[in-house]
Design an enzyme around this catalytic site. Sequence first.
Site, mmCIF file in Angstrom:
data_model
loop_
_atom_site.group_PDB
_atom_site.id
_atom_site.type_symbol
_atom_site.label_atom_id
_atom_site.label_comp_id
_atom_site.label_asym_id
_atom_site.label_seq_id
_atom_site.Cartn_x
_atom_site.Cartn_y
_atom_site.Cartn_z
ATOM 1 N N SER A 10 0.818 -1.222 0.000
ATOM 2 C CA SER A 10 0.000 0.000 0.000
ATOM 3 C C SER A 10 0.847 1.265 0.000
ATOM 4 C CB SER A 10 -0.929 0.014 1.217
ATOM 5 O OG SER A 10 -0.202 -0.273 2.398
ATOM 6 N N ARG A 11 2.137 1.130 0.322
ATOM 7 C CA ARG A 11 3.021 2.303 0.373
ATOM 8 C C ARG A 11 4.441 1.898 -0.032
ATOM 9 N NH1 ARG A 11 3.939 4.095 5.343
ATOM 10 N NH2 ARG A 11 2.918 2.436 6.503
ATOM 11 N N SER A 139 17.275 -5.796 4.721
ATOM 12 C CA SER A 139 17.811 -4.433 4.802
ATOM 13 C C SER A 139 19.323 -4.535 4.860
ATOM 14 C CB SER A 139 17.316 -3.751 6.082
ATOM 15 O OG SER A 139 18.129 -2.645 6.412
ATOM 16 N N TYR A 152 15.512 -3.926 14.669
ATOM 17 C CA TYR A 152 15.343 -3.979 13.209
ATOM 18 C C TYR A 152 16.469 -4.800 12.571
ATOM 19 C CZ TYR A 152 14.484 -2.075 8.493
ATOM 20 O OH TYR A 152 14.217 -1.916 7.156
ATOM 21 N N ALA A 154 18.235 -7.127 13.982
ATOM 22 C CA ALA A 154 18.073 -8.539 14.365
ATOM 23 C C ALA A 154 16.976 -9.198 13.530
ATOM 24 C CB ALA A 154 17.736 -8.637 15.848
ATOM 25 N N ILE A 185 16.276 4.291 1.388
ATOM 26 C CA ILE A 185 15.338 4.502 0.280
ATOM 27 C C ILE A 185 14.344 5.599 0.672
ATOM 28 C CG2 ILE A 185 13.699 3.351 -1.271
ATOM 29 C CD1 ILE A 185 16.580 2.116 -1.296
HETATM 30 P P1 NAP Z 1 6.847 2.018 4.204
HETATM 31 O O1 NAP Z 1 6.822 3.047 3.140
HETATM 32 O O2 NAP Z 1 6.791 2.431 5.635
HETATM 33 O O3 NAP Z 1 5.682 0.955 3.879
HETATM 34 C C1 NAP Z 1 5.512 -0.143 4.721
HETATM 35 C C2 NAP Z 1 4.469 -1.067 4.132
HETATM 36 O O4 NAP Z 1 4.380 -2.217 4.992
HETATM 37 C C3 NAP Z 1 3.098 -0.426 4.073
HETATM 38 O O5 NAP Z 1 2.470 -0.815 2.870
HETATM 39 C C4 NAP Z 1 2.387 -1.024 5.276
HETATM 40 O O6 NAP Z 1 0.991 -1.196 5.095
HETATM 41 C C5 NAP Z 1 3.019 -2.396 5.326
HETATM 42 N N1 NAP Z 1 2.881 -3.011 6.658
HETATM 43 C C6 NAP Z 1 3.393 -2.582 7.835
HETATM 44 N N2 NAP Z 1 3.011 -3.399 8.831
HETATM 45 C C7 NAP Z 1 2.238 -4.366 8.264
HETATM 46 C C8 NAP Z 1 1.558 -5.494 8.756
HETATM 47 N N3 NAP Z 1 1.576 -5.789 10.071
HETATM 48 N N4 NAP Z 1 0.867 -6.271 7.900
HETATM 49 C C9 NAP Z 1 0.837 -5.983 6.574
HETATM 50 N N5 NAP Z 1 1.459 -4.916 6.050
HETATM 51 C C10 NAP Z 1 2.144 -4.119 6.883
HETATM 52 O O7 NAP Z 1 8.175 1.129 4.106
HETATM 53 P P2 NAP Z 1 9.120 0.809 2.852
HETATM 54 O O8 NAP Z 1 10.282 1.724 2.924
HETATM 55 O O9 NAP Z 1 8.346 0.708 1.606
HETATM 56 O O10 NAP Z 1 9.659 -0.625 3.310
HETATM 57 C C11 NAP Z 1 9.304 -1.829 2.638
HETATM 58 C C12 NAP Z 1 10.273 -2.903 3.090
HETATM 59 O O11 NAP Z 1 11.607 -2.503 2.776
HETATM 60 C C13 NAP Z 1 10.252 -3.134 4.608
HETATM 61 O O12 NAP Z 1 10.400 -4.497 4.892
HETATM 62 C C14 NAP Z 1 11.468 -2.366 5.089
HETATM 63 O O13 NAP Z 1 11.965 -2.857 6.308
HETATM 64 C C15 NAP Z 1 12.413 -2.581 3.937
HETATM 65 N N6 NAP Z 1 13.480 -1.586 3.866
HETATM 66 C C16 NAP Z 1 13.207 -0.265 3.688
HETATM 67 C C17 NAP Z 1 14.251 0.645 3.649
HETATM 68 C C18 NAP Z 1 14.044 2.113 3.486
HETATM 69 O O14 NAP Z 1 15.019 2.891 3.621
HETATM 70 N N7 NAP Z 1 12.844 2.597 3.172
HETATM 71 C C19 NAP Z 1 15.585 0.199 3.797
HETATM 72 C C20 NAP Z 1 15.814 -1.167 3.980
HETATM 73 C C21 NAP Z 1 14.761 -2.061 4.003
HETATM 74 P P3 NAP Z 1 -0.156 -0.212 5.705
HETATM 75 O O15 NAP Z 1 0.281 1.197 5.443
HETATM 76 O O16 NAP Z 1 -1.371 -0.633 4.938
HETATM 77 O O17 NAP Z 1 -0.275 -0.525 7.164
#
Ligand code: NAP
Length: 244
Positions: A10-11, A139, A152, A154, A185
């Site tokens: 969704s995001r 990550s 995070y 861990a 990101i």
């Molecule tokens: P984000 O923009 O905060 O989006 C997080 C997404 O996860 C949202 O769609 C949210 O859905 C969903 N979500 C959270 N808790 C959930 C749950 N309990 N059940 C189902 N969906 C859930 O984060 P992002 O940056 O896109 O991150 C995506 C992935 O990449 C994550 O695993 C994150 O740890 C990893 N990552 C991100 C970065 C970074 O810098 N952004 C770096 C390394 C790794 P709702 O809004 O509908 O609740």
Amino acid sequence: MSKVLITGASRGIGVAAARLFAQRGWDVAVNFNSSRDKAQALVRELSGLGVGAVPIQADVADPVQAERLVRESEAALGPLDAVVCNAGVALPQQLLTDTTPDQWRQVMSVDLDGVFYTLRAAVPGMVRRQRGAIVTVSSMWGAAGGSCEAPYSAAKAGVIGLTKALAKELGPSNIRVNCVAPGVIGTDMNRDLPPEALAQLGEDAPLCRIGGAEEVAEAIEFLASSRSSFITGQVLAADGGMVI
Ligand code: NAP
């Protein structure tokens, strides 16, 4: 047409991945937890591309909901060819000693347990069909460990271990399991960081910038597609060279 379930679509990175899969002809199950409007708008957009798309609410940290998520995805689209375990949460940066047990549990339950619950539900169908691709999203901190990011780091290290173990377990069933490890990101996950701090983090990478969600999506779609047909158990960093 190939079918994919993307958790947390969704995001952020999940949205970019859903768009890319759809552009490449995949039908997409768009999982969300709380952002219903965003998921529904995305599904309308993807449907406009002529692919199947369905929004499915489920909290992946709940094993019953994760199981339902997989069942509803397959009921709507048909058997899944790929599952992308992308849903994740992060805490504000803080010392381990300032982290409460509830905060620890919150991160572990979504970032690690959620991957286990989703795959526990999805794997039996893939084994029956003797094919499939799984992509987890870890990550750079899961590989390198981040100061003031202990829960995070861990959880994301656990995702890498789970990925490698499952690649060995499922390889004989013709199921590939790989991981993408993003760096910094530009998504909501980093929205609380002051812009200067975010820019500084980008400067720390050899490519001297933060990444875009679309750039991570490319790595995810590659590992889910047949273009990576002889690749399994790997962690593909999409981090501008931050961890080399
Ligand atoms: P984000 O923009 O905060 O989006 C997080 C997404 O996860 C949202 O769609 C949210 O859905 C969903 N979500 C959270 N808790 C959930 C749950 N309990 N059940 C189902 N969906 C859930 O984060 P992002 O940056 O896109 O991150 C995506 C992935 O990449 C994550 O695993 C994150 O740890 C990893 N990552 C991100 C970065 C970074 O810098 N952004 C770096 C390394 C790794 P709702 O809004 O509908 O609740």
